[in-house]
Design a protein around this motif. Structure first.
Motif, mmCIF file in Angstrom:
data_model
loop_
_atom_site.group_PDB
_atom_site.id
_atom_site.type_symbol
_atom_site.label_atom_id
_atom_site.label_comp_id
_atom_site.label_asym_id
_atom_site.label_seq_id
_atom_site.Cartn_x
_atom_site.Cartn_y
_atom_site.Cartn_z
ATOM 1 N N LEU A 132 0.840 -1.207 0.000
ATOM 2 C CA LEU A 132 0.000 0.000 0.000
ATOM 3 C C LEU A 132 0.866 1.245 0.000
ATOM 4 O O LEU A 132 0.653 2.177 -0.779
ATOM 5 N N GLY A 180 2.529 1.650 -3.157
ATOM 6 C CA GLY A 180 1.547 2.039 -4.166
ATOM 7 C C GLY A 180 1.312 3.533 -4.163
ATOM 8 O O GLY A 180 1.221 4.180 -5.215
ATOM 9 N N MET A 217 0.416 0.132 -6.708
ATOM 10 C CA MET A 217 0.482 -1.092 -5.917
ATOM 11 C C MET A 217 0.909 -2.280 -6.765
ATOM 12 O O MET A 217 1.700 -3.122 -6.323
#
Lengths: 361, 305, 507
Positions: B8, B11, B248
């Motif tokens: 995350l 990303g 991601m």
């Protein structure tokens, strides 16, 4: 294609925009526009060279000399020209049907991958002729199918082919990288490449030169494409579908099939370009294989206004620029990619100042 | 858990440059102009930002320079397509070549030069929140800036006169003419502003994400940005989500490899593109029908032969 | 109006305006006046010079000679912005609203609000203005979701909110259903009572009588009647002013083809079909056309005529129902063409013309087999066939080597007519076949359609000109709102009755 195709049986009809007496003036105007546009491009490029401390006259002069006076680099031009011609035709045929094929880059890679795959499948011991034929077939079929994905996406989901072909380029590149880093990699150490094509399956060279027969294939294909577009029913039908799809539908043409076939034939031509580059120049797949060939071809096609014979000229110009880029690097120690500036400036000049029509916003 | 946080957070970090590019493309396409030169504007931004950051030592000046470099390239696109009537696709690709050439010409001497770019700055308090804090608030300043830019672009497009003019140029340009506005000026402004944003995205790449300059470093992110805009149905908010999704997919590979999984990086690299193609194929007709009407014309227009 | 005191002067007086384009004398010494509290009808046939006049008043064109006086002061109107500044507002026939934007956003385009749009305040203003002028409009609705009539109200409101005193309505009723026309006229009436001046363009006499206090009739770019009271003139006088000396009628002749034991040229059974917007455009249509019969379709524009033609030709798949041409079931355009259909499309430029091809190229786009040459298409044969057909039909098409993009609308129409009407068709679907043609070619086209019929083709002909239909049709079907609201055979043709059916009244 037999020679009867080329006899002027009905050309007055096929091309009714015959010369009119007062045609000289617009021709002169066109020549003037082109020369001035190209001149401006050269001047801007010179100024850029100046800012990098290079003497533009010397750099350009040397570049010209190195590019056009050495037999080696002239031969190199013809070698580089072959895939560009085919790549540009791969844009021109779909363009006739109203489609924007930006996917040459990926279709070229997929064509080369298929050619390489055909070779790996048949193995070194297969007769060279068989491998060549198999590579031709595999590359064209693979290129056509790859472009066919974009065509089907357009027909079924209304996805614009400019976007989908562009995205497919990256997928094709990742497929290439996957194959040469893993299953097809020749050795675990060394550079990630595939095994070299056997000598018997390499494209033969034109006797007395180092130029492989790719350029001959490209010229022959250009003539065929020209003849098909100009004389055949299919050529006429895609022009109708490309000019006004609704008119085509109303006159009973199968527009979907025309879109599909035009884009797939474009893909096949690009696939062929990839095969020629593979079997004529590179002999193995490596990470930078065919880098920017597709985009350069796209621009060459625009430079030629999507017409087959001018594509030969445009491809020659771009191939020369590419060879010149290498000599620029050798001579002025400027990066080879610098030549992209000149390429772009020429195109900007052509797109912006020699357009037939302007927008009416 | 840490894998998820890594992906995350990566990303957000990796998606931010794409997001700037896609926001710029959103503004441009809302005005009815598709700009494949976004890739080039990002390149210009990456080098421009890098040079100024190296020379002045200020990453903020670098980001501004990157933005201006991106805007300059897009201004050329605007000129060619708006005033000279050039094909939007051909002009965009041409400008990509121009950017490739210019950046390799002027960037050669900067390859490998050390740069003191943006560094991570943890937002006090917020960065301590588990997961969310790590993902969103342990980032570089250009990421935080993007948190403001997204709503700003939304506000600009939907709440201001400038946005109304941009949308009208993209939906029915003759309505602008009727009310005495210049379609050309509105489009040129939107395209240039788009290049400005793409330039920030490029600068983020070179002075915040990679902290390096090398030839062709944008490597397709600008094209992803163009596709992302369609994927996001021309909405800045959805562009944000889409960009993180792409980021991601890019981050997943390295996160897995770092943990010793044998993954094929190229299969992962292909995910964002395949995903976009799949989404377009699934949403296809719906997306196309909600596209700005003038943009639809660009897509439907046959190339002249 | 007599109740007003103080000096009264026209909102706009146009004096001797002249505008000539290269060969076309679009306007020659045109004059008219529009007063406050007056509805002024500008009447004339297509091509009479109405739009040129409007464009000069609205600052799009600049007159060669003459003057315009706005509220007593001579004005040079050199741009639409200047026209608006002077209080002249225009509602275009094709409405210039942006469908993807809301009503408030569309109006914001015309009204300065500063950097931000302040949509909430603007919505409030819109509600107030719409109450004041009796125009019900929801500021937050997306224009694309509104009916044509509602969009027109938005345009009118926008014009009023920008301060117009003179509202120009360019053929506002041509796109409206009858109920919407009534609603529009009550708005116009309301505006008149508030002392606005209204200049309304129309070519329908009943509208002139219903709504206008004053009328000006244009013909051939000249004012034939100037600022007159319509009630002072009979219909015949007004018609003569519009069209000049009436042209002698085509001699009507009945069909002589024996139709027994031949398959119907066209049958449509229980057709429901959607329009482009997804609305139900055809509702339960059933009809048959016999070989050798010419059936006319009358109706207000947009009643489903286009969809009817497209369904008949297999171009628009119906939701339910079945179409046959000479007994063959039709599922797609190729079915229709191979069964022997020919068609004149409603909008040939959009639907039949490929810009970069020549006239000759277009001659083969008729769905018939392409004549085979040694390689590809035998263009020589196409050329000679075209020449023969051109001589036979006598519509004098442009040189076959010309690029169609150079041709005018009328020339394009003649190319399409020559191509389609020279086929030995079983069914001819002709939408507005005489559009864009001069009177001689209109007559010739009607003759050719009758010849097609006499050779045994079934002809479906859509026209907005009732007189044209009544003069050549064997039978008229009237369409209203996607239905066939009535059928009248040749002997009983009656304008009044057809008119009733067109607006949905009982037969």
């Amino acid at each position: 294609m037999s020679a009867t195709l080329l006899t002027p049986e009905s050309p007055e009809v096929a091309e009714p925009e015959e010369a009119k007496p007062d045609r000289l003036r617009p021709i002169l105007a066109t020549v003037w526009r082109w020369t001035s546009a190209l001149g401006v491009a050269l001047i801007i490029f010179s100024i850029l060279l100046l800012t990098k401390g290079a003497n533009p006259f010397q750099a350009l002069g040397d570049m010209f000399k190195l590019t056009f006076t050495s037999s080696r680099s002239v031969q190199e031009i013809f070698i580089q020209m072959a895939p560009l011609v085919l790549g540009a035709l791969a844009v021109a045929v779909p363009a006739r049907a109203g489609l924007t094929n930006v996917g040459g880059e990926g279709q070229i890679i997929i064509g080369a991958v298929a050619a390489c795959g055909a070779f790996l499948f048949l193995g070194d011991s297969a007769p060279g002729g068989l491998i060549i034929v198999a590579m031709f077939a595999a590359s064209m079929i693979a290129g056509a199918l790859w472009a066919g994905i974009a065509a089907l996406m357009r027909l079924w989901a209304g996805v614009n082919e400019a976007i989908s072909t562009l995205l497919l380029n990256f997928v094709a590149l990742d497929i290439l990288l996957f194959l040469i880093y893993q299953p097809w990699r020749e050795s675990r150490t060394g550079q990630p490449t595939t095994r070299e094509l056997v000598d018997t399956a390499k494209l033969p060279v034109i006797s007395g030169t180092q130029v492989h027969i790719g350029i001959i294939i490209a010229v022959v294909v250009t003539v065929i494409v020209w003849a098909v577009m100009r004389y055949t029913r299919w050529g006429f039908k895609i022009a109708v579908a490309g000019g006004n799809a609704e008119a085509a539908r109303r006159s009973g043409l199968n527009v979907s099939m025309l879109v599909l076939s035009a884009l797939m034939i474009g893909g096949a031509l690009a696939g062929l370009a990839g095969m020629i580059h593979f079997a004529g120049v590179e002999y193995k797949l490596r990470p930078g294989f065919g880098y920017q060939l597709g985009y350069t071809s796209f621009l060459a096609c625009w430079l030629a206004r999507h017409q087959p014979f001018p594509i030969l000229v445009a491809a020659f110009v771009f191939a020369s620029l590419s060879v010149a880029g290498d000599s620029l690097q050798l001579d002025s120690s400027l990066p080879a990619a610098t030549i992209n500036v000149l390429t772009a400036l020429i195109l900007m000049a052509v797109l912006g100042w020699t357009a037939k029509r302007k927008v009416s916003v | 858990m840490s894998l998820i946080v890594d992906v995350l957070s990566g990303g957000v970090r990796g998606g931010t440059s794409i997001m700037y590019g896609a926001l710029g493309e959103t503004v441009s396409e809302r005005a009815g102009v598709i700009n494949l030169g976004t890739e080039g504007s990002m390149l210009m931004g990456a080098l421009g930002g890098y040079i100024v950051c190296v020379e002045t030592g200020s990453p903020w000046l670098g980001a501004l320079a990157g933005a201006l470099a991106g805007a300059a390239l897009s201004l050329l696109h605007a000129y060619l397509v708006v005033w000279r009537g050039a094909s939007q696709f051909a002009s965009g690709l041409t400008l990509l070549f121009l950017a490739l050439g210019l950046t390799s010409l002027f960037g050669a001497t900067y390859v490998g030069k050390p740069v003191d770019g943006f560094s991570r700055w943890d937002v006090p308090l917020l960065s301590d929140i588990p997961v969310i804090g790590t993902v969103l608030f342990q980032q570089d300043p250009l990421v935080y800036l993007s948190f403001a830019v997204v709503p700003f672009i939304w506000w600009l497009l939907f709440k201001t006169r400038a946005g109304l003019l941009i949308r009208t140029a993209g939906e029915r340009s003759e309505s602008l003419t009727v009310h005495g506005y210049s379609v050309k000026a509105v489009r040129a402004g939107a395209v240039t502003a788009g290049g400005f944003l793409a330039g920030i995205g490029g600068a983020h790449l070179s002075i915040a994400y990679a902290n390096a300059w090398f030839e062709n470093m944008v490597s397709g992110r600008g094209f992803i940005a163009v596709a992302l805009v369609i994927f996001a149905v021309w909405s800045p908010i959805r562009v944000m989500g889409g960009a993180y999704l792409f980021g991601m997919a890019l981050a997943l590979g390295s996160a897995l490899q770092a943990r010793g999984y044998n993954v094929n990086q190229f299969a992962l690299d292909a995910i964002p593109f395949v995903l976009t193609l799949a989404v377009l194929a699934l949403l296809g007709k719906k997306t196309v029908s909600s596209s700005p009407a003038e943009l639809k014309k660009v897509f439907e227009n046959a190339p002249p032969t | 109006m007599e109740q007003h005191v103080g000096p009264r002067r026209p909102l706009l007086a146009v004096l001797g305006l002249t505008k000539h384009f290269a060969a076309v004398k679009a306007n020659t010494e045109v004059s008219l006046e529009v007063w406050p509290g007056e509805v002024h009808a500008l009447v004339g046939e297509n091509g009479a010079g109405k739009s040129t006049l409007l464009k000069m008043i609205y600052g799009v064109y600049h007159p060669d000679a003459g003057q315009m006086i706005v509220e007593g002061t001579e004005a040079v109107i050199d741009s639409p912005a200047e026209a608006r500044r002077l209080g002249i507002g225009m509602v275009f026939q094709d409405l210039r609203l942006v469908p993807a934007l809301t009503v408030a956003e569309n109006i914001a385009l015309a009204i300065p609000t500063g950097v931000t749009l302040k949509l909430r305040a603007l919505s409030q203003q819109i509600r107030e203005a719409s109450d004041k002028h009796g125009l019900s409009v929801d500021p937050n609705a997306k224009v694309g979701h509104l009916s044509i009539g509602e969009r027109q109200r938005v345009e009118i409101l926008k014009v009023l909110m920008t301060g117009a005193k003179l509202v120009i309505l360019d053929e506002p009723t041509s796109v409206l259903a009858p109920q919407e026309v009534e609603a529009l006229f009550s708005v116009v009436e309301h505006l008149r009572s508030q002392d606005f001046g209204i200049l309304i363009v129309t070519h329908k006499l009943d509208e002139v009588r219903t709504i206008a206090n004053t009328a000006t009739v244009l013909r051939g770019g000249r004012t034939i009647l100037e600022n007159v009271k319509p009630s002072d003139y009979t219909n015949d006088e007004l018609i003569e002013a519009m069209v000049g000396k009436s042209v002698s009628d085509l001699t009507r002749r009945a069909s002589t083809v024996v139709t027994t034991d031949r398959a119907m040229a066209l049958t449509m059974t229980g057709i429901n079909a959607k329009g482009d917007q997804g609305n139900l455009a055809l509702k339960g249509i059933s009809l048959t056309i016999a070989p050798g019969e010419l059936v006319g379709i009358a109706g207000v524009a947009g009643s489903g005529q286009r969809e009817l033609c497209e369904v008949a030709l297999g171009l628009r798949p119906p939701v339910t129902g079945e179409v046959t041409i000479v007994g063959k079931k039709i599922g797609n355009p190729r079915d229709a063409l191979s069964a022997g259909a020919a068609s004149i499309p409603e909008d040939p430029v959009a639907d039949s013309i490929v810009g970069r091809l020549t006239v000759l190229h277009h001659m083969v786009l008729n769905g018939r087999r392409l004549p085979a040459g040694k390689v590809g298409i035998d263009w020589q044969t196409v050329k000679s066939t075209t020449d023969t057909n051109n001589d036979r039909l006598g519509l004098h098409i442009a040189a076959t080597s010309r690029n169609v993009s150079e041709l005018s609308g009328g020339n394009i129409q003649r190319v399409i007519l020559t191509r389609e009407l020279s086929l030995d068709a079983e069914l001819v679907v002709a939408a507005y076949p005489s559009r864009g043609l001069d009177i001689a070619n209109v007559r010739r086209t009607q003759e050719i359609l009758l010849e097609c019929r006499d050779k045994g083709a079934g002809v479906l002909m859509v026209s907005e000109d009732l007189d044209e239909l009544m003069s050549i049709a064997d039978r008229i079907l009237v369409m209203h709102d996607g239905h066939i609201s009535g059928e009248i055979i040749n002997a009983d043709f009656d304008r009044q009755r057809i008119g009733q059916l067109m607006i949905g009244g009982a037969a």
